[in-house]
Structure formats: C-alpha cells, structure tokens
Design an enzyme around this catalytic site. Structure first.
Site, PDB file in Angstrom:
ATOM      1  N   HIS A  26       0.838  -1.196   0.000  1.00  0.00           N
ATOM      2  CA  HIS A  26       0.000   0.000   0.000  1.00  0.00           C
ATOM      3  C   HIS A  26       0.875   1.248   0.000  1.00  0.00           C
ATOM      4  O   HIS A  26       2.070   1.195   0.283  1.00  0.00           O
ATOM      5  CB  HIS A  26      -0.911   0.009   1.226  1.00  0.00           C
ATOM      6  CG  HIS A  26      -0.138  -0.039   2.514  1.00  0.00           C
ATOM      7  ND1 HIS A  26       0.500   1.067   3.053  1.00  0.00           N
ATOM      8  CD2 HIS A  26       0.141  -1.064   3.348  1.00  0.00           C
ATOM      9  CE1 HIS A  26       1.121   0.727   4.160  1.00  0.00           C
ATOM     10  NE2 HIS A  26       0.929  -0.565   4.361  1.00  0.00           N
ATOM     11  N   ASP A  78       4.212  -4.543   3.510  1.00  0.00           N
ATOM     12  CA  ASP A  78       5.653  -4.750   3.402  1.00  0.00           C
ATOM     13  C   ASP A  78       6.038  -6.168   3.788  1.00  0.00           C
ATOM     14  O   ASP A  78       6.925  -6.773   3.173  1.00  0.00           O
ATOM     15  CB  ASP A  78       6.428  -3.725   4.236  1.00  0.00           C
ATOM     16  CG  ASP A  78       5.939  -3.604   5.669  1.00  0.00           C
ATOM     17  OD1 ASP A  78       4.996  -4.312   6.054  1.00  0.00           O
ATOM     18  OD2 ASP A  78       6.515  -2.771   6.407  1.00  0.00           O
TER      19      ASP A  78
END
Length: 392
Positions: A32, A294
């Site tokens: 994101h 991540d």
C-alpha cells in the site's frame, strides 16, 4: 519492441536477448502507499507534541492515494507502449485486482485503477470479513508444529541484531527520560531493556520492548517525511542529516527482517500468497494486481529465494508503494520470467513527482540465488519449479 519497452520501464542497457521477446502477462504484488502512523500511544513516548493526522492510525492518506495514482498512470503508459493493454479500457475480465481487507490496501488499489484505467469499472476484489485476509496474513496458517521453529529463528535474529546506536539516538531525539512512559512505567532508556517475543498460532509475531518502541517512533518520522510535513515537524526538527536517517531506519528494516526473513520458516509464512500468485499466473488474466503490505513483499522474496539487494534512493527495504513485478515474456516457443522491484525514491515520494515513461520510478532487476539468467530472464519452467517447491 520488447527491448524498447524494457528500456523505457527499467532503463536497462542490455537488450540483445530481449529483442526476441514479447510481453504476455504481468502480475504486480504491491505494498500500500503512504499511510498514517500505526501507534496510537506516541504521545506517551515523548514530552514533545507529535504532529496531528487527519486520518485514523494506519489509514491511507490523500497523499498516498495521489502517489499511487502516479504509479497507475505510469504502468498504464508502459502496458500501452508494449501493446499488452492498449490505451483505454482493457478487455473485459482481463484485469484482476485483489487486496487485503483493510482501508489502506483497498484504497491503494482503487487509486491505482482510477488512474490507470479511468472510468473502466474494474472492481476491487476483497474478502468481506472483519479480519485480515488469510492470503495476505503470513501467520494465519501456522500450526503449533512450526510455532517453536519460528520463535527460535526470531529469537536468534533478535539476539544477533545490535541497535544500540539507534536506541541512543532515539533516547535523545524523543527526550525519553522526561516522557510519560518514563514517569508512569519507569521506561526511560531503550538501551537497557530487552524485548519479548509474543507469538500465538494464527496471529502475527510481536516483538515487544525497545524494538517495537523504536519502530513506532521512526515509522511516525518516516510517514511524516513521506507525507511532506515541514522538516521542523518531523522528529521536532532533530533529524538534520542523511546519516541520521540511515541510522534510524535500521529500526524499521530490522523489525521486518527479524520477523519475516527467516531462513527455515519463510516458505511456511509465504505459502498462501505464493499459492495465490501461482494460480493467477496460470489464469487467463493479462494483468493481476495484488495489494498487501511490506511483510508480504519480505516473505515472498525470502520464500522464492531471491538474492540480497539494495534499493538506490531509498531507506526502507520495502518502501511505501513498492511493487514486485512478475512478467511473463515469450519468444513464440518458450516462456520466460523477469522480476523487477519497482519503487519511488525518497524525492519522488516527498515531492509528489508525477511518474511517466520519461520520469519513471526507480527499479532493480531481481535475481534468484540458484538459477542462471540471461539479461535478467529465467526460463518459466524453472520458475514453476520454485513455485511448486514453496507450495507443495
């Protein structure tokens, strides 16, 4: 054609092999974009006043949506230039988008699509559940049988990680000795404390103590920098040099590395997502976009066995908005894989630089540990063997 397209996208210098290839399929695994800081207890960590954010903790910001739109515009131009998806709306059902269930991943995907294929009514697919999507949650599938192995690996890496210099600098920047957490809990020094590993089957491993506190503070500084806050509002103006940033970012990178880049457990952590990637690459979709976090990038990279790499122009190992781009190329007889790590540099993010074929994002070519390549291309059959090894 293939050489020209790769040059514009990735600025490669070697094109001999690529000249004979045609791009057939792309899958993008994306983090994101810019979000608000996670921690809701930051004020207890310093007597100084922290910046106020418009959105709730962990949500995509307007700046994050803008930056992701720039990614979408850029990839749209490249796909059109390569004639994989011509300008305009893609053929029906040729593009598929799936995200995790939370706001920052869903809104990232919508920003990408709105810029890449404006008014094309391409839906964003996600599970209609309150919990995290099991595909994107790397620990939701673990059992008691692997729990101790994961804890052992995390503990070993935690003990091998020296962040004393980071902790000393954060003690000074945050003035921890005068903070609420010091006065009320006698937590006044990050250096002289140890972390505990809290891990339950089906949940994400949590490392409490100084690493968590250090991550929370540096994450807030970094998101403020990405968001474009004035420098005096980032760590109260105490970060003045690149050397300080390079030191502090160790807390962010170490936290992810310790939890998800595990030699023995990485395949277990990434298996659901790798299985999903395998299925989508076997489908008839021309473009697949998967938006997660991540730790998804970390775990997939570790599980597939990519070599260690560095990202010029960035601090994070998995920068905000970063994308692992799987490409299927063909010479008309055989298929080949190329994987690029595409990301925005610090100036591109902070200054909200618009991306294009002439002003592309940064990138590196990814390489596998145990495979031979030609100009960054691998035989598709060899990649399929890696996927089977992880998922079976």
């Amino acid at each position: 054609m293939a050489c020209q397209a790769i040059f514009y996208l990735f600025m490669l210098g070697t094109c001999s092999f690529a000249n004979s290839l045609e791009l057939k399929q792309v899958l993008i695994l994306s983090r994101h974009n810019v979000r608000t800081p996670f921690a809701d207890n930051l004020q207890s960590l310093s007597p100084n006043v922290w910046p106020k954010w418009e959105d709730a903790p962990g949500e995509l910001t307007k700046k994050g949506a803008l930056l992701e739109g720039y990614h979408g515009q850029y990839f749209s131009q490249w796909l059109d230039q390569q004639q994989l998806i011509p300008e305009g709306c893609p053929e029906q059902n040729s593009v598929f988008v799936h995200t995790n269930t939370i706001q920052r991943t869903k809104d990232t995907a919508m920003a990408f699509l709105d810029a890449a294929f404006h008014n094309c009514s391409i839906p964003v697919d996600y599970e209609n559940i309150l919990e995290m999507d099991p595909i994107f949650y790397p620990d939701a599938h673990n059992t008691e049988a692997v729990k101790q192995q994961i804890i052992s690996e995390i503990s070993k890496k935690l003990n091998e990680t020296d962040l004393k210099d980071v902790y000393l600098e954060l003690n000074r920047i945050a003035n921890l000795k005068d903070s609420q957490i010091c006065k009320e809990q006698s937590y006044c020094d990050l250096v002289n404390d140890t972390g505990d590993i809290v891990y339950k089957v089906g949940e994400e491993p949590v490392i409490s103590g100084p690493l968590y506190i250090a991550f929370s503070m540096v994450d807030a500084f970094l998101m403020g920098y990405y968001e474009g806050l004035p420098e005096e509002d980032i760590a109260w103006g105490e970060i003045k040099t690149d050397e300080q940033w390079n030191l502090l970012i160790k807390a962010v990178n170490a936290r992810q590395d310790i939890r998800f880049n595990l030699p023995k457990s990485s395949k277990e952590l990434a298996k659901p997502l790798v299985q999903y990637i395998k299925e989508m690459l076997s489908s008839n979709k021309t473009l697949t976009l998967l938006v997660g976090h991540d730790f998804n990038l970390h775990s997939v990279i570790a599980a597939l066995g990519f070599k260690l790499f560095k990202l010029p122009g960035q601090l994070e190992n998995s920068p905000i908005g970063a994308k692992l781009v799987f490409q299927r190329w063909s010479d008309g007889v055989n298929d080949f894989l190329r994987v690029e790590y595409v990301y925005q540099s610090l100036p591109q993010i902070r200054n909200a630089q618009q991306l294009s074929l002439l002003n592309p994002p940064k990138n590196i070519t990814m390489h596998f540990n145990n495979l031979s390549d030609e100009d960054g291309f691998y035989r598709w059959s060899e990649f399929e063997s890696i996927l089977r090894d992880v998922t079976e």
